[in-house]
Scaffold this active site. Structure first.
Site, PDB file in Angstrom:
ATOM      1  N   PRO A  43      18.864  10.636   7.617  1.00 48.53           N
ATOM      2  CA  PRO A  43      17.739  11.636   7.040  1.00 48.53           C
ATOM      3  C   PRO A  43      16.762  12.161   8.060  1.00 48.53           C
ATOM      4  O   PRO A  43      16.334  11.662   9.274  1.00 48.53           O
ATOM      5  CB  PRO A  43      16.955  10.853   6.077  1.00 48.53           C
ATOM      6  CG  PRO A  43      17.010   9.391   6.398  1.00 48.53           C
ATOM      7  CD  PRO A  43      18.382   9.237   6.835  1.00 48.53           C
ATOM      8  N   ASN A  44      16.498  13.522   7.847  1.00 45.43           N
ATOM      9  CA  ASN A  44      15.679  14.269   8.770  1.00 45.43           C
ATOM     10  C   ASN A  44      16.130  14.774  10.115  1.00 45.43           C
ATOM     11  O   ASN A  44      15.614  15.538  10.856  1.00 45.43           O
ATOM     12  CB  ASN A  44      14.444  13.735   8.984  1.00 45.43           C
ATOM     13  CG  ASN A  44      13.481  13.416   7.766  1.00 45.43           C
ATOM     14  OD1 ASN A  44      13.508  14.667   6.964  1.00 45.43           O
ATOM     15  ND2 ASN A  44      13.122  12.093   7.353  1.00 45.43           N
ATOM     16  N   ALA A  60      15.498   6.919   9.457  1.00 42.21           N
ATOM     17  CA  ALA A  60      14.498   6.002   9.005  1.00 42.21           C
ATOM     18  C   ALA A  60      15.303   4.804   8.133  1.00 42.21           C
ATOM     19  O   ALA A  60      14.513   3.774   7.914  1.00 42.21           O
ATOM     20  CB  ALA A  60      13.633   6.799   7.837  1.00 42.21           C
ATOM     21  N   TYR A 117      11.816  13.644  19.512  1.00 39.95           N
ATOM     22  CA  TYR A 117      13.305  13.885  19.246  1.00 39.95           C
ATOM     23  C   TYR A 117      13.945  14.771  20.148  1.00 39.95           C
ATOM     24  O   TYR A 117      15.078  14.777  20.049  1.00 39.95           O
ATOM     25  CB  TYR A 117      13.400  14.055  17.742  1.00 39.95           C
ATOM     26  CG  TYR A 117      12.952  12.910  16.863  1.00 39.95           C
ATOM     27  CD1 TYR A 117      13.408  11.594  16.875  1.00 39.95           C
ATOM     28  CD2 TYR A 117      11.869  12.935  16.103  1.00 39.95           C
ATOM     29  CE1 TYR A 117      13.078  10.700  16.164  1.00 39.95           C
ATOM     30  CE2 TYR A 117      11.484  12.212  15.292  1.00 39.95           C
ATOM     31  CZ  TYR A 117      11.934  11.000  15.370  1.00 39.95           C
ATOM     32  OH  TYR A 117      11.527   9.574  14.712  1.00 39.95           O
ATOM     33  N   ARG A 164      11.985  19.224  14.960  1.00 43.35           N
ATOM     34  CA  ARG A 164      11.009  18.110  14.281  1.00 43.35           C
ATOM     35  C   ARG A 164      10.439  17.302  15.352  1.00 43.35           C
ATOM     36  O   ARG A 164      11.171  16.788  16.169  1.00 43.35           O
ATOM     37  CB  ARG A 164      12.090  17.380  13.507  1.00 43.35           C
ATOM     38  CG  ARG A 164      11.601  16.025  13.242  1.00 43.35           C
ATOM     39  CD  ARG A 164      12.557  15.013  12.931  1.00 43.35           C
ATOM     40  NE  ARG A 164      12.032  14.049  12.199  1.00 43.35           N
ATOM     41  CZ  ARG A 164      12.686  12.717  12.205  1.00 43.35           C
ATOM     42  NH1 ARG A 164      13.982  12.597  12.673  1.00 43.35           N
ATOM     43  NH2 ARG A 164      12.044  11.597  11.840  1.00 43.35           N
ATOM     44  N   ARG A 205       7.360   2.287  19.701  1.00 42.52           N
ATOM     45  CA  ARG A 205       6.958   2.883  18.627  1.00 42.52           C
ATOM     46  C   ARG A 205       6.111   2.065  17.613  1.00 42.52           C
ATOM     47  O   ARG A 205       5.815   1.032  17.776  1.00 42.52           O
ATOM     48  CB  ARG A 205       7.805   4.077  17.996  1.00 42.52           C
ATOM     49  CG  ARG A 205       8.337   4.882  19.031  1.00 42.52           C
ATOM     50  CD  ARG A 205       9.355   6.036  18.203  1.00 42.52           C
ATOM     51  NE  ARG A 205       8.716   6.917  17.282  1.00 42.52           N
ATOM     52  CZ  ARG A 205       9.175   7.543  16.467  1.00 42.52           C
ATOM     53  NH1 ARG A 205      10.548   7.629  16.481  1.00 42.52           N
ATOM     54  NH2 ARG A 205       8.483   8.178  15.658  1.00 42.52           N
ATOM     55  N   GLU A 216      24.907   1.672  17.430  1.00 41.09           N
ATOM     56  CA  GLU A 216      23.618   2.127  16.661  1.00 41.09           C
ATOM     57  C   GLU A 216      22.902   2.956  17.636  1.00 41.09           C
ATOM     58  O   GLU A 216      22.718   2.489  18.732  1.00 41.09           O
ATOM     59  CB  GLU A 216      22.559   0.896  16.134  1.00 41.09           C
ATOM     60  CG  GLU A 216      21.331   1.302  15.714  1.00 41.09           C
ATOM     61  CD  GLU A 216      20.786   0.170  15.298  1.00 41.09           C
ATOM     62  OE1 GLU A 216      21.160  -0.976  15.640  1.00 41.09           O
ATOM     63  OE2 GLU A 216      19.332   0.382  15.012  1.00 41.09           O
ATOM     64  N   ASN A 224      23.382   6.765  13.603  1.00 45.01           N
ATOM     65  CA  ASN A 224      21.926   6.822  13.736  1.00 45.01           C
ATOM     66  C   ASN A 224      21.279   6.864  12.255  1.00 45.01           C
ATOM     67  O   ASN A 224      21.395   7.903  11.539  1.00 45.01           O
ATOM     68  CB  ASN A 224      21.269   8.262  14.388  1.00 45.01           C
ATOM     69  CG  ASN A 224      19.917   8.185  14.597  1.00 45.01           C
ATOM     70  OD1 ASN A 224      19.138   7.260  13.945  1.00 45.01           O
ATOM     71  ND2 ASN A 224      19.354   9.039  15.357  1.00 45.01           N
ATOM     72  N   HIS A 256      19.625   5.554  18.395  1.00 45.12           N
ATOM     73  CA  HIS A 256      18.396   6.160  17.930  1.00 45.12           C
ATOM     74  C   HIS A 256      17.789   7.194  19.280  1.00 45.12           C
ATOM     75  O   HIS A 256      18.229   6.588  20.683  1.00 45.12           O
ATOM     76  CB  HIS A 256      17.184   5.195  17.759  1.00 45.12           C
ATOM     77  CG  HIS A 256      17.690   4.243  16.711  1.00 45.12           C
ATOM     78  ND1 HIS A 256      17.485   4.575  15.622  1.00 45.12           N
ATOM     79  CD2 HIS A 256      18.125   2.941  16.927  1.00 45.12           C
ATOM     80  CE1 HIS A 256      17.990   3.604  14.785  1.00 45.12           C
ATOM     81  NE2 HIS A 256      18.140   2.701  15.634  1.00 45.12           N
TER      82      HIS A 256
HETATM   83  C1  DHK Z   1      15.031   8.742  13.984  1.00 43.61           C
HETATM   84  C2  DHK Z   1      14.138   8.559  12.949  1.00 43.61           C
HETATM   85  O1  DHK Z   1      14.246   9.376  11.994  1.00 43.61           O
HETATM   86  C3  DHK Z   1      13.182   7.668  12.863  1.00 43.61           C
HETATM   87  O2  DHK Z   1      13.018   7.355  11.271  1.00 43.61           O
HETATM   88  C4  DHK Z   1      13.663   6.568  13.342  1.00 43.61           C
HETATM   89  C5  DHK Z   1      15.195   7.516  14.904  1.00 43.61           C
HETATM   90  C6  DHK Z   1      14.130   6.693  14.826  1.00 43.61           C
HETATM   91  C7  DHK Z   1      15.714   8.108  16.218  1.00 43.61           C
HETATM   92  O3  DHK Z   1      14.935   7.839  17.294  1.00 43.61           O
HETATM   93  O4  DHK Z   1      16.777   8.775  16.374  1.00 43.61           O
HETATM   94  O5  DHK Z   1      12.426   5.311  13.347  1.00 43.61           O
END
Ligand code: DHK
Length: 159
Positions: free
Chosen positions: A19-20, A87, A32, A27, A117, A108, A84, A110
């Site tokens: 998500p996101n 959240a 990111y 964002r 964090r 995995e 990935n 990120h």
């Molecule tokens: C991406 C997210 O959206 C967060 O909720 C994770 C992760 C970290 C990333 O760093 O890619 O905590």
């Protein structure tokens, strides 16, 4: 011919974004990065194609859709996943059960260094199942994960 089809099917890698991550580029760019998800995916698909593999990319903001995609990956003969969970990393037993259930090896990834964090990001429901975890390297983390996956699928990777 049948043998070739089987080999080609096994060189299929699924990149799964939680998500996101569809908002990448706009964002919280200091966390990111500024690269958009479509650009990352294009690069991974091209790298896969250059190595003779098929890279499939999927993003969803919906937990059940991610689970359905993982279950479908098993039926499609995906040989490796780069995941990935965003959240859901920190919350989703259901997604964890899906990856455990299909048994497809995965890395995995990120973008951010989750260990540096907030404390709630330090816990992952996936790391103990993963072949490895890459975090804090931005979108390059996906490239490193894909390189490992390609090596594994052609038998040349170390681990
Ligand atoms: C991406 C997210 O959206 C967060 O909720 C994770 C992760 C970290 C990333 O760093 O890619 O905590």
């Amino acid at each position: 011919m049948a043998k070739f089809a089987k080999t080609a099917k096994r060189r299929r890698i699924l990149i799964l974004h939680g998500p996101n991550l569809n908002l990448l580029g706009t964002r919280e760019p200091r966390i990111y990065g500024r690269e958009k998800l479509a650009a990352i995916n294009r690069r991974l698909v091209a790298a896969g194609r250059a190595a003779g593999a098929e890279v499939l990319c999927f993003q969803s903001n919906v937990e059940g859709e991610l689970i359905d995609r993982i279950q479908r990956a098993a039926r499609e003969g995906v040989g490796f996943m780069v995941l990935n969970p965003a959240a859901y990393t920190h919350t989703s037993v259901a997604l964890r059960d899906a990856v455990a259930g299909v048994g497809i090896p995965f890395i995995e990834v990120h973008l951010s260094n989750v260990q540096a964090r907030e404390p709630f990001r330090h816990r992952s429901y996936f790391s103990d199942l993963a072949v490895g975890t890459i975090c804090g390297l931005g979108s390059r983390g996906y490239d490193f994960a894909l390189a490992h996956a390609l090596g594994k699928l052609d038998g040349s990777a170390q681990a």
